[in-house]
Design a protein around this motif. Sequence first.
Motif, PDB file in Angstrom:
ATOM      1  N   SER A 150       0.834  -1.190   0.000  1.00 32.94           N
ATOM      2  CA  SER A 150       0.000   0.000   0.000  1.00 32.94           C
ATOM      3  C   SER A 150       0.873   1.246   0.000  1.00 32.94           C
ATOM      4  O   SER A 150       1.958   1.252   0.552  1.00 32.94           O
ATOM      5  N   LYS A 151       0.351   2.276  -0.597  1.00 31.76           N
ATOM      6  CA  LYS A 151       1.022   3.558  -0.609  1.00 31.76           C
ATOM      7  C   LYS A 151       0.055   4.620  -0.121  1.00 31.76           C
ATOM      8  O   LYS A 151      -1.153   4.488  -0.274  1.00 31.76           O
ATOM      9  N   VAL A 152       0.606   5.668   0.455  1.00 34.76           N
ATOM     10  CA  VAL A 152      -0.182   6.808   0.898  1.00 34.76           C
ATOM     11  C   VAL A 152       0.286   8.021   0.112  1.00 34.76           C
ATOM     12  O   VAL A 152       1.478   8.297   0.033  1.00 34.76           O
ATOM     13  N   VAL A 153      -0.656   8.737  -0.471  1.00 35.95           N
ATOM     14  CA  VAL A 153      -0.354   9.911  -1.278  1.00 35.95           C
ATOM     15  C   VAL A 153      -0.845  11.143  -0.518  1.00 35.95           C
ATOM     16  O   VAL A 153      -1.963  11.156  -0.004  1.00 35.95           O
ATOM     17  N   LEU A 154      -0.009  12.163  -0.445  1.00 36.31           N
ATOM     18  CA  LEU A 154      -0.368  13.419   0.204  1.00 36.31           C
ATOM     19  C   LEU A 154      -0.688  14.451  -0.869  1.00 36.31           C
ATOM     20  O   LEU A 154       0.102  14.661  -1.791  1.00 36.31           O
ATOM     21  N   CYS A 155      -1.859  15.088  -0.749  1.00 35.70           N
ATOM     22  CA  CYS A 155      -2.276  16.062  -1.751  1.00 35.70           C
ATOM     23  C   CYS A 155      -2.731  17.346  -1.054  1.00 35.70           C
ATOM     24  O   CYS A 155      -3.315  17.304   0.030  1.00 35.70           O
ATOM     25  N   GLU A 156      -2.491  18.455  -1.742  1.00 34.97           N
ATOM     26  CA  GLU A 156      -2.924  19.756  -1.252  1.00 34.97           C
ATOM     27  C   GLU A 156      -3.528  20.529  -2.429  1.00 34.97           C
ATOM     28  O   GLU A 156      -2.894  21.426  -2.992  1.00 34.97           O
ATOM     29  N   PRO A 157      -4.755  20.173  -2.800  1.00 32.64           N
ATOM     30  CA  PRO A 157      -5.356  20.823  -3.967  1.00 32.64           C
ATOM     31  C   PRO A 157      -5.726  22.274  -3.656  1.00 32.64           C
ATOM     32  O   PRO A 157      -6.078  22.617  -2.536  1.00 32.64           O
ATOM     33  N   ARG A 158      -5.630  23.106  -4.694  1.00 32.91           N
ATOM     34  CA  ARG A 158      -5.992  24.515  -4.534  1.00 32.91           C
ATOM     35  C   ARG A 158      -7.337  24.819  -5.185  1.00 32.91           C
ATOM     36  O   ARG A 158      -7.984  25.792  -4.835  1.00 32.91           O
ATOM     37  N   ASN A 159      -7.737  23.978  -6.144  1.00 30.31           N
ATOM     38  CA  ASN A 159      -9.040  24.176  -6.771  1.00 30.31           C
ATOM     39  C   ASN A 159      -9.615  22.826  -7.201  1.00 30.31           C
ATOM     40  O   ASN A 159      -8.970  21.792  -7.099  1.00 30.31           O
ATOM     41  N   TYR A 160     -10.840  22.893  -7.706  1.00 28.33           N
ATOM     42  CA  TYR A 160     -11.583  21.683  -8.052  1.00 28.33           C
ATOM     43  C   TYR A 160     -10.978  20.942  -9.244  1.00 28.33           C
ATOM     44  O   TYR A 160     -11.187  19.739  -9.395  1.00 28.33           O
ATOM     45  N   ASP A 161     -10.211  21.623 -10.069  1.00 29.44           N
ATOM     46  CA  ASP A 161      -9.628  20.997 -11.263  1.00 29.44           C
ATOM     47  C   ASP A 161      -8.639  19.881 -10.928  1.00 29.44           C
ATOM     48  O   ASP A 161      -8.374  19.012 -11.755  1.00 29.44           O
ATOM     49  N   GLU A 162      -8.086  19.886  -9.732  1.00 27.81           N
ATOM     50  CA  GLU A 162      -7.084  18.897  -9.331  1.00 27.81           C
ATOM     51  C   GLU A 162      -7.701  17.632  -8.732  1.00 27.81           C
ATOM     52  O   GLU A 162      -6.987  16.690  -8.395  1.00 27.81           O
ATOM     53  N   VAL A 163      -9.024  17.601  -8.604  1.00 30.69           N
ATOM     54  CA  VAL A 163      -9.662  16.480  -7.921  1.00 30.69           C
ATOM     55  C   VAL A 163      -9.596  15.184  -8.739  1.00 30.69           C
ATOM     56  O   VAL A 163      -9.561  14.085  -8.168  1.00 30.69           O
ATOM     57  N   GLN A 164      -9.535  15.265 -10.055  1.00 33.29           N
ATOM     58  CA  GLN A 164      -9.475  14.065 -10.888  1.00 33.29           C
ATOM     59  C   GLN A 164      -8.189  13.277 -10.624  1.00 33.29           C
ATOM     60  O   GLN A 164      -8.202  12.054 -10.551  1.00 33.29           O
ATOM     61  N   GLU A 165      -7.088  13.975 -10.452  1.00 35.36           N
ATOM     62  CA  GLU A 165      -5.809  13.315 -10.158  1.00 35.36           C
ATOM     63  C   GLU A 165      -5.853  12.607  -8.807  1.00 35.36           C
ATOM     64  O   GLU A 165      -5.334  11.497  -8.648  1.00 35.36           O
ATOM     65  N   ILE A 166      -6.499  13.228  -7.843  1.00 37.31           N
ATOM     66  CA  ILE A 166      -6.642  12.612  -6.517  1.00 37.31           C
ATOM     67  C   ILE A 166      -7.512  11.363  -6.624  1.00 37.31           C
ATOM     68  O   ILE A 166      -7.202  10.315  -6.050  1.00 37.31           O
ATOM     69  N   ALA A 167      -8.604  11.454  -7.375  1.00 41.14           N
ATOM     70  CA  ALA A 167      -9.504  10.304  -7.546  1.00 41.14           C
ATOM     71  C   ALA A 167      -8.799   9.160  -8.256  1.00 41.14           C
ATOM     72  O   ALA A 167      -9.034   7.986  -7.938  1.00 41.14           O
ATOM     73  N   ASP A 168      -7.913   9.467  -9.206  1.00 41.46           N
ATOM     74  CA  ASP A 168      -7.163   8.416  -9.889  1.00 41.46           C
ATOM     75  C   ASP A 168      -6.279   7.643  -8.918  1.00 41.46           C
ATOM     76  O   ASP A 168      -6.116   6.422  -9.037  1.00 41.46           O
ATOM     77  N   ASN A 169      -5.698   8.317  -7.949  1.00 40.43           N
ATOM     78  CA  ASN A 169      -4.902   7.631  -6.932  1.00 40.43           C
ATOM     79  C   ASN A 169      -5.756   6.690  -6.101  1.00 40.43           C
ATOM     80  O   ASN A 169      -5.338   5.578  -5.772  1.00 40.43           O
ATOM     81  N   ILE A 170      -6.965   7.116  -5.761  1.00 40.76           N
ATOM     82  CA  ILE A 170      -7.864   6.258  -4.974  1.00 40.76           C
ATOM     83  C   ILE A 170      -8.291   5.050  -5.798  1.00 40.76           C
ATOM     84  O   ILE A 170      -8.341   3.926  -5.298  1.00 40.76           O
ATOM     85  N   VAL A 171      -8.587   5.267  -7.082  1.00 42.10           N
ATOM     86  CA  VAL A 171      -8.985   4.164  -7.960  1.00 42.10           C
ATOM     87  C   VAL A 171      -7.830   3.166  -8.111  1.00 42.10           C
ATOM     88  O   VAL A 171      -8.053   1.955  -8.201  1.00 42.10           O
ATOM     89  N   ASN A 172      -6.594   3.646  -8.073  1.00 42.35           N
ATOM     90  CA  ASN A 172      -5.414   2.773  -8.150  1.00 42.35           C
ATOM     91  C   ASN A 172      -5.050   2.177  -6.799  1.00 42.35           C
ATOM     92  O   ASN A 172      -3.935   1.700  -6.610  1.00 42.35           O
TER      93      ASN A 172
END
Length: 141
Positions: A51-73
């Motif tokens: 398992s891996k843990v990814v740390l994200c600090e999004p500034r707007n809604y446009d970055e949410v797809q990249e975060i969701a891709d990590n969860i899907v993976n």
Amino acid sequence: MSIRNKIKNFFTMDEEYEYEYVEEETLQSDQPRSVKRDNVISLTSIEKSESKVVLCEPRNYDEVQEIADNIVNRRAVVINLQRAEHYEAMRIVDFLSGTVYALNGNIQKLGSQTFLCAPNNVDISGSISDSIAEQDFSKGW
């Protein structure tokens, strides 16, 4: 052969021995092959359990797809929403909640604007104190 001869042969050393040769292949082929495979573990299953843990600090809604891709993976993601606008942060949490729900995962609030999104392969134990939740309730989270 009489019993007397059998006892005599048993206690005396005769040069006549009977040897029985058994081929190893016949013994191994008599055993079912499925028994041998039951204790074999695939190395690919061990590699996938990492398992891996990814740390994200999004500034707007446009970055949410990249975060969701990590969860899907199948990676756990810690999201810090301190740099996002309040309305944008709410939209991000709503989108990620749907993503986690679709994957039978879990989302937990870690801090005032910090969330943990984990897929179903990551077990989460413990909880954060309720005092943080009471402070955020007044803010609308």
